[in-house]
Design an enzyme around this catalytic site. Structure first.
Site, PDB file in Angstrom:
ATOM      1  N   ASN A  68      71.971 -40.232 -46.716  1.00 50.23           N
ATOM      2  CA  ASN A  68      71.949 -38.780 -46.552  1.00 50.23           C
ATOM      3  C   ASN A  68      71.789 -38.395 -45.088  1.00 50.23           C
ATOM      4  O   ASN A  68      71.062 -39.045 -44.328  1.00 50.23           O
ATOM      5  CB  ASN A  68      70.887 -38.113 -47.439  1.00 50.23           C
ATOM      6  CG  ASN A  68      69.497 -38.680 -47.288  1.00 50.23           C
ATOM      7  OD1 ASN A  68      69.318 -39.857 -47.022  1.00 50.23           O
ATOM      8  ND2 ASN A  68      68.506 -37.831 -47.472  1.00 50.23           N
ATOM      9  N   GLU A  97      71.079 -35.027 -42.829  1.00 52.65           N
ATOM     10  CA  GLU A  97      70.638 -33.632 -42.882  1.00 52.65           C
ATOM     11  C   GLU A  97      70.956 -32.905 -41.577  1.00 52.65           C
ATOM     12  O   GLU A  97      71.446 -33.505 -40.615  1.00 52.65           O
ATOM     13  CB  GLU A  97      69.126 -33.601 -43.189  1.00 52.65           C
ATOM     14  CG  GLU A  97      68.820 -34.232 -44.539  1.00 52.65           C
ATOM     15  CD  GLU A  97      67.347 -34.199 -44.915  1.00 52.65           C
ATOM     16  OE1 GLU A  97      66.499 -33.838 -44.067  1.00 52.65           O
ATOM     17  OE2 GLU A  97      67.046 -34.522 -46.087  1.00 52.65           O
ATOM     18  N   CYS A 150      74.541 -35.613 -49.179  1.00 55.71           N
ATOM     19  CA  CYS A 150      73.821 -36.660 -49.904  1.00 55.71           C
ATOM     20  C   CYS A 150      74.429 -38.035 -49.619  1.00 55.71           C
ATOM     21  O   CYS A 150      75.615 -38.144 -49.270  1.00 55.71           O
ATOM     22  CB  CYS A 150      73.886 -36.417 -51.405  1.00 55.71           C
ATOM     23  SG  CYS A 150      72.989 -34.978 -51.975  1.00 55.71           S
ATOM     24  N   GLU A 172      75.287 -40.480 -51.710  1.00 51.62           N
ATOM     25  CA  GLU A 172      76.379 -40.943 -52.567  1.00 51.62           C
ATOM     26  C   GLU A 172      77.709 -40.283 -52.209  1.00 51.62           C
ATOM     27  O   GLU A 172      78.751 -40.922 -52.193  1.00 51.62           O
ATOM     28  CB  GLU A 172      76.068 -40.821 -54.049  1.00 51.62           C
ATOM     29  CG  GLU A 172      75.313 -39.677 -54.587  1.00 51.62           C
ATOM     30  CD  GLU A 172      73.830 -39.587 -54.360  1.00 51.62           C
ATOM     31  OE1 GLU A 172      73.409 -39.623 -53.204  1.00 51.62           O
ATOM     32  OE2 GLU A 172      73.100 -39.389 -55.343  1.00 51.62           O
TER      33      GLU A 172
HETATM   34  N1  THU Z   1      69.765 -36.462 -51.728  1.00 51.22           N
HETATM   35  C1  THU Z   1      70.700 -37.441 -51.812  1.00 51.22           C
HETATM   36  O1  THU Z   1      71.070 -38.062 -50.808  1.00 51.22           O
HETATM   37  N2  THU Z   1      71.212 -37.727 -53.030  1.00 51.22           N
HETATM   38  C2  THU Z   1      70.875 -37.073 -54.186  1.00 51.22           C
HETATM   39  O2  THU Z   1      71.495 -37.289 -55.224  1.00 51.22           O
HETATM   40  C3  THU Z   1      69.757 -36.144 -54.189  1.00 51.22           C
HETATM   41  C4  THU Z   1      69.284 -35.695 -52.856  1.00 51.22           C
HETATM   42  C5  THU Z   1      69.247 -36.107 -50.412  1.00 51.22           C
HETATM   43  C6  THU Z   1      69.679 -34.738 -49.941  1.00 51.22           C
HETATM   44  C7  THU Z   1      68.574 -34.393 -48.968  1.00 51.22           C
HETATM   45  O3  THU Z   1      68.899 -34.932 -47.705  1.00 51.22           O
HETATM   46  C8  THU Z   1      67.366 -35.120 -49.518  1.00 51.22           C
HETATM   47  O4  THU Z   1      67.835 -36.089 -50.423  1.00 51.22           O
HETATM   48  C9  THU Z   1      66.364 -34.215 -50.225  1.00 51.22           C
HETATM   49  O5  THU Z   1      66.983 -33.460 -51.216  1.00 51.22           O
END
Ligand code: THU
Length: 160
Positions: free
Chosen positions: A61, A63, A72, A74
Site C-alpha cells: 500500500n 498512501e 491498496c 493488492e
Molecule cells: N489497505 C490495503 O492495502 N489493502 C486492503 O485491502 C485494505 C486496506 C491499506 C489502505 C491503507 O493504506 C491502509 O491499508 C489502511 O486502510
C-alpha cells in the site's frame, strides 16, 4: 423466494500447514509489506502474485497526504501485473499485513480490492487462489477470488 449465498474457504492454524509454494508467496507478500508507504495509517500491507510461469510480482500500500490518492497493496500488485505481464495468467495471490492482527485472524481485502480481484479473475480464464494470512498467524485459503464478492458488478452490466 429467498436465496442464500455462502463462501467456502480453508483455515490453517499456521503457515507450516500450507504448501511450500504457498508459503513462499505469503513470505514474499510479507517482505513486500515492509516497503509499504503508510505514514498515515501505520498499517502496512503486502501482496504477492504468482504468475503461470512462476514469476512473483509484489505490491504494497502506498498512501498520500491527500488520503484518497493512496492505493491498496493488492490493487497495486494486480495493476503492476496487468501493466507489465498482460498476457500472463495469474495462479495465486497472497495478501498479508506487516503486523500480526489481534486473534491472529488475517486481514481481508477491502471492497474496492474485491471488485478488482473479481474482474481480474473473470479475465484470467481460470480461478485465482487467494491466500490471506500472516507468517506468525492463521492462514485462510479461498479457491476463487470471485467468491469474496457475491453479486459483483460486472462489465456485462454496463452493456445491458
Ligand atoms: N489497505 C490495503 O492495502 N489493502 C486492503 O485491502 C485494505 C486496506 C491499506 C489502505 C491503507 O493504506 C491502509 O491499508 C489502511 O486502510
Amino acid at each position: 423466494m429467498k436465496e442464500k449465498i455462502s463462501i467456502e474457504y480453508s483455515i490453517y492454524e499456521s503457515i507450516s500447514s500450507i504448501e511450500p509454494t504457498q508459503q513462499e508467496l505469503l513470505q514474499s507478500a510479507y517482505n513486500s509489506s515492509k516497503n509499504a508507504y503508510a505514514p498515515y495509517s501505520h498499517f502496512n500491507v503486502g501482496a504477492a502474485i504468482l504468475l503461470e510461469d512462476q514469476t512473483i510480482i509484489c505490491g504494497n500500500n502506498q498512501e498520500n497526504a491527500s488520503y484518497p490518492c493512496g492505493i491498496c497493496a493488492e490493487r497495486n500488485a494486480i495493476h503492476n501485473v496487468r501493466a507489465n505481464y498482460p498476457d500472463f495468467k495469474i495462479h495465486s495471490i497472497a495478501i498479508t499485513t506487516f503486523r500480526l492482527l489481534k486473534q491472529s485472524i488475517p486481514a481481508t481485502p477491502c471492497g474496492l480490492c474485491r471488485q478488482v480481484l473479481s474482474e481480474t479473475e473473470q479475465n484470467n480464464g481460470s480461478v485465482i487462489e487467494l491466500i490471506l494470512g500472516h507468517p506468525e498467524g492463521k492462514v485462510f485459503i479461498f479457491n476463487s477470488c470471485q467468491s469474496l464478492l457475491p453479486l459483483a458488478f460486472q462489465s456485462k452490466n454496463l452493456f445491458n
